[in-house]
Design a protein around this motif. Structure first.
Motif, PDB file in Angstrom:
ATOM      1  N   VAL A 180       0.856  -1.175   0.000  1.00 13.17           N
ATOM      2  CA  VAL A 180       0.000   0.000   0.000  1.00 13.17           C
ATOM      3  C   VAL A 180       0.898   1.233   0.000  1.00 13.17           C
ATOM      4  CG1 VAL A 180      -1.754   1.308   1.245  1.00 13.17           C
ATOM      5  CG2 VAL A 180      -1.824  -1.200   1.229  1.00 13.17           C
ATOM      6  N   LEU A 181       0.693   2.114  -0.956  1.00 10.93           N
ATOM      7  CA  LEU A 181       1.493   3.319  -1.073  1.00 10.93           C
ATOM      8  C   LEU A 181       1.058   4.323  -0.003  1.00 10.93           C
ATOM      9  CD1 LEU A 181       3.699   4.244  -3.111  1.00 10.93           C
ATOM     10  CD2 LEU A 181       1.892   5.493  -4.305  1.00 10.93           C
ATOM     11  N   PRO A 182       1.999   4.870   0.775  1.00 10.85           N
ATOM     12  CA  PRO A 182       1.602   5.831   1.812  1.00 10.85           C
ATOM     13  C   PRO A 182       1.093   7.133   1.200  1.00 10.85           C
ATOM     14  CG  PRO A 182       3.972   5.719   1.642  1.00 10.85           C
ATOM     15  CD  PRO A 182       3.444   4.618   0.761  1.00 10.85           C
ATOM     16  N   ALA A 183       0.220   7.788   1.925  1.00 10.67           N
ATOM     17  CA  ALA A 183      -0.349   9.053   1.452  1.00 10.67           C
ATOM     18  C   ALA A 183       0.616  10.201   1.727  1.00 10.67           C
ATOM     19  CB  ALA A 183      -1.674   9.324   2.139  1.00 10.67           C
ATOM     20  N   PRO A 184       0.604  11.246   0.885  1.00 10.42           N
ATOM     21  CA  PRO A 184       1.422  12.432   1.144  1.00 10.42           C
ATOM     22  C   PRO A 184       1.042  13.066   2.489  1.00 10.42           C
ATOM     23  CG  PRO A 184       0.545  12.474  -1.081  1.00 10.42           C
ATOM     24  CD  PRO A 184      -0.169  11.375  -0.363  1.00 10.42           C
ATOM     25  N   LEU A 202       1.697   5.144  -7.953  1.00 14.51           N
ATOM     26  CA  LEU A 202       2.869   4.476  -8.504  1.00 14.51           C
ATOM     27  C   LEU A 202       2.390   3.239  -9.252  1.00 14.51           C
ATOM     28  CD1 LEU A 202       5.916   4.052  -8.862  1.00 14.51           C
ATOM     29  CD2 LEU A 202       5.942   2.904  -6.634  1.00 14.51           C
ATOM     30  N   GLY A 203       2.371   3.354 -10.590  1.00 14.13           N
ATOM     31  CA  GLY A 203       1.852   2.245 -11.387  1.00 14.13           C
ATOM     32  C   GLY A 203       0.397   1.979 -11.030  1.00 14.13           C
ATOM     33  N   SER A 204       0.113   0.751 -10.586  1.00 13.81           N
ATOM     34  CA  SER A 204      -1.255   0.395 -10.213  1.00 13.81           C
ATOM     35  C   SER A 204      -1.549   0.689  -8.750  1.00 13.81           C
ATOM     36  CB  SER A 204      -1.493  -1.101 -10.480  1.00 13.81           C
ATOM     37  OG  SER A 204      -0.573  -1.878  -9.725  1.00 13.81           O
ATOM     38  N   GLN A 205      -0.532   1.141  -8.020  1.00 16.21           N
ATOM     39  CA  GLN A 205      -0.724   1.429  -6.603  1.00 16.21           C
ATOM     40  C   GLN A 205      -1.194   2.875  -6.419  1.00 16.21           C
ATOM     41  OE1 GLN A 205       2.518  -0.012  -3.978  1.00 16.21           O
ATOM     42  NE2 GLN A 205       3.507  -0.645  -5.888  1.00 16.21           N
ATOM     43  N   THR A 206      -2.140   3.065  -5.577  1.00 19.47           N
ATOM     44  CA  THR A 206      -2.664   4.392  -5.280  1.00 19.47           C
ATOM     45  C   THR A 206      -2.805   4.539  -3.777  1.00 19.47           C
ATOM     46  OG1 THR A 206      -3.895   4.448  -7.353  1.00 19.47           O
ATOM     47  CG2 THR A 206      -4.545   6.011  -5.658  1.00 19.47           C
ATOM     48  N   SER A 207      -2.324   5.661  -3.265  1.00 19.49           N
ATOM     49  CA  SER A 207      -2.422   5.900  -1.824  1.00 19.49           C
ATOM     50  C   SER A 207      -3.816   6.397  -1.465  1.00 19.49           C
ATOM     51  CB  SER A 207      -1.376   6.924  -1.388  1.00 19.49           C
ATOM     52  OG  SER A 207      -1.771   8.235  -1.785  1.00 19.49           O
ATOM     53  N   ALA A 208      -4.061   6.489  -0.189  1.00 17.28           N
ATOM     54  CA  ALA A 208      -5.284   7.141   0.280  1.00 17.28           C
ATOM     55  C   ALA A 208      -5.148   8.647   0.088  1.00 17.28           C
ATOM     56  CB  ALA A 208      -5.501   6.813   1.757  1.00 17.28           C
ATOM     57  N   TRP A 209      -6.277   9.326   0.102  1.00 20.45           N
ATOM     58  CA  TRP A 209      -6.251  10.783   0.000  1.00 20.45           C
ATOM     59  C   TRP A 209      -5.757  11.381   1.307  1.00 20.45           C
ATOM     60  CZ3 TRP A 209      -6.718  13.285  -4.445  1.00 20.45           C
ATOM     61  CH2 TRP A 209      -7.411  12.683  -5.501  1.00 20.45           C
ATOM     62  N   SER A 210      -4.955  12.431   1.183  1.00 20.34           N
ATOM     63  CA  SER A 210      -4.512  13.202   2.342  1.00 20.34           C
ATOM     64  C   SER A 210      -5.062  14.607   2.189  1.00 20.34           C
ATOM     65  CB  SER A 210      -2.981  13.218   2.419  1.00 20.34           C
ATOM     66  OG  SER A 210      -2.541  13.893   3.570  1.00 20.34           O
ATOM     67  N   ALA A 211      -5.824  15.066   3.170  1.00 19.02           N
ATOM     68  CA  ALA A 211      -6.531  16.347   3.040  1.00 19.02           C
ATOM     69  C   ALA A 211      -5.863  17.437   3.870  1.00 19.02           C
ATOM     70  CB  ALA A 211      -7.981  16.194   3.469  1.00 19.02           C
ATOM     71  N   LEU A 212      -6.029  18.656   3.392  1.00 21.94           N
ATOM     72  CA  LEU A 212      -5.579  19.830   4.141  1.00 21.94           C
ATOM     73  C   LEU A 212      -6.392  19.918   5.435  1.00 21.94           C
ATOM     74  CD1 LEU A 212      -3.653  22.355   3.759  1.00 21.94           C
ATOM     75  CD2 LEU A 212      -5.682  23.563   2.942  1.00 21.94           C
ATOM     76  N   LYS A 213      -5.716  20.155   6.565  1.00 18.85           N
ATOM     77  CA  LYS A 213      -6.401  20.120   7.866  1.00 18.85           C
ATOM     78  C   LYS A 213      -7.495  21.176   7.961  1.00 18.85           C
ATOM     79  CE  LYS A 213      -2.668  18.096  10.606  1.00 18.85           C
ATOM     80  NZ  LYS A 213      -1.763  18.293  11.774  1.00 18.85           N
ATOM     81  N   HIS A 214      -7.203  22.382   7.491  1.00 17.52           N
ATOM     82  CA  HIS A 214      -8.173  23.469   7.581  1.00 17.52           C
ATOM     83  C   HIS A 214      -8.460  24.005   6.178  1.00 17.52           C
ATOM     84  CE1 HIS A 214      -7.643  23.398  11.918  1.00 17.52           C
ATOM     85  NE2 HIS A 214      -6.329  23.491  11.737  1.00 17.52           N
ATOM     86  N   PRO A 215      -9.710  24.275   5.841  1.00 17.15           N
ATOM     87  CA  PRO A 215     -10.026  24.824   4.513  1.00 17.15           C
ATOM     88  C   PRO A 215      -9.252  26.112   4.260  1.00 17.15           C
ATOM     89  CG  PRO A 215     -12.024  24.136   5.639  1.00 17.15           C
ATOM     90  CD  PRO A 215     -10.922  24.062   6.653  1.00 17.15           C
ATOM     91  N   PHE A 216      -8.916  26.326   2.986  1.00 22.12           N
ATOM     92  CA  PHE A 216      -8.160  27.525   2.596  1.00 22.12           C
ATOM     93  C   PHE A 216      -9.108  28.571   2.012  1.00 22.12           C
ATOM     94  CE2 PHE A 216      -6.188  29.864  -0.959  1.00 22.12           C
ATOM     95  CZ  PHE A 216      -5.308  30.639  -0.225  1.00 22.12           C
TER      96      PHE A 216
END
Length: 275
Positions: free
Chosen positions: A18-22, A101-115
């Motif tokens: 599992v690819l880690p999320a940013p 990465l190829g067929s691997q996709t990480s989970a979404w990482s969201a901004l903590k507070h809306p901009f």
């Protein structure tokens, strides 16, 4: 052993990688330019792609919370995304990023507070103040069509009145005032973002001094001497033309030397014959 598995770039869940999320998402916004950044996902020998999506107030309230791919960053290989063109309203925006990465996709990482673009940092404009003869001229940094500038200028002397002028765009010289010889003038400016109705702080004051009376007197004397020279040339030309016209229209006839004698003799004869 735990440290070994924690250090590998891809997590193993049920035997599948599992690819880690940013991580560490943040927005840096200056003068209405918005840049979303995050910590890159590192996989040795591999190139990671990232996808960026945003969700404004309209998408959240009226379009069933849909997410829209960013105009410039879906996908991108850089751990940053210029989202300026995506942020079109002064409302809160949710932002999220995921890695691929190829067929691997990480989970979404969201901004903590809306901009919200209303939080952008506004900086004073760069400016160049010059004198063009006896004209005070300013040229301001071009920040784009959504900016105007407020320029304050005054004569540097006790009790001087401060004048204010709105400059609609940067990048072109703008005349502020006709100056007086020997006087010094000072200028400062601030940025105004029309979309959010906010001003920056004023810039540092810049002053210029106009050259004094010596140069002005020299220019006046030079101009007066030139005027006298032109006047003399004009008068001489008029006199010369008058002479030419006089000799052309009324020429002077010079009689031969023998003519007066003949005339006198003829008059004498006629006189003597008269009773």
């Amino acid at each position: 052993m735990w440290f070994f598995y924690a250090s590998i770039p891809c997590l193993l869940i049920d035997g599948a990688a599992v690819l880690p999320a940013p991580q560490n998402l943040s927005v840096q916004s200056t003068n209405m330019k918005h840049l979303l950044t995050w910590s890159p996902v590192i996989v040795p020998g591999e190139v990671i792609d990232y996808s960026v999506e945003y969700q404004g107030e309209y998408e959240s309230l009226y379009m069933s919370h849909i997410w829209i791919p960013s105009s410039w960053c879906s996908p991108t290989e850089d751990p940053e995304c210029d989202i300026t063109d995506d942020i079109t309203a002064t409302v809160p925006y949710n932002l999220r990023v995921r890695a691929t990465l190829g067929s691997q996709t990480s989970a979404w990482s969201a901004l903590k507070h809306p901009f919200n673009r209303n939080s952008t940092i506004l900086t004073p404009p760069r400016m160049e103040v010059t004198k063009n003869g006896f004209h005070l001229v300013i040229e301001l940094e071009d920040l784009g069509p959504q900016f105007e500038f407020l320029v304050a200028y005054w004569r540097r002397e006790p009790g001087a009145k401060e004048h204010v002028k709105t400059v609609r765009s940067g990048g072109i010289p703008v005349h502020l005032e006709t100056t007086e010889p020997g006087a010094a003038y000072c200028v400062k400016a601030q940025t105004f973002a029309k979309a959010i109705g906010r001003h920056s702080a004023f810039s540092q004051v810049e002053c210029v001094k106009v050259q004094g009376e010596t140069l002005s007197l020299a220019l006046a004397l030079f101009a007066f001497a030139g005027f006298l020279l032109i006047l003399v040339v004009v008068l001489f030309t008029i006199w010369k033309m008058g002479q030419l016209l006089r000799y052309s229209c009324c020429p002077v006839v010079v009689l031969p030397d023998t003519l007066p004698g003949v005339t006198l003799e003829g008059v004498s004869l006629v006189t003597s014959a008269w009773p």
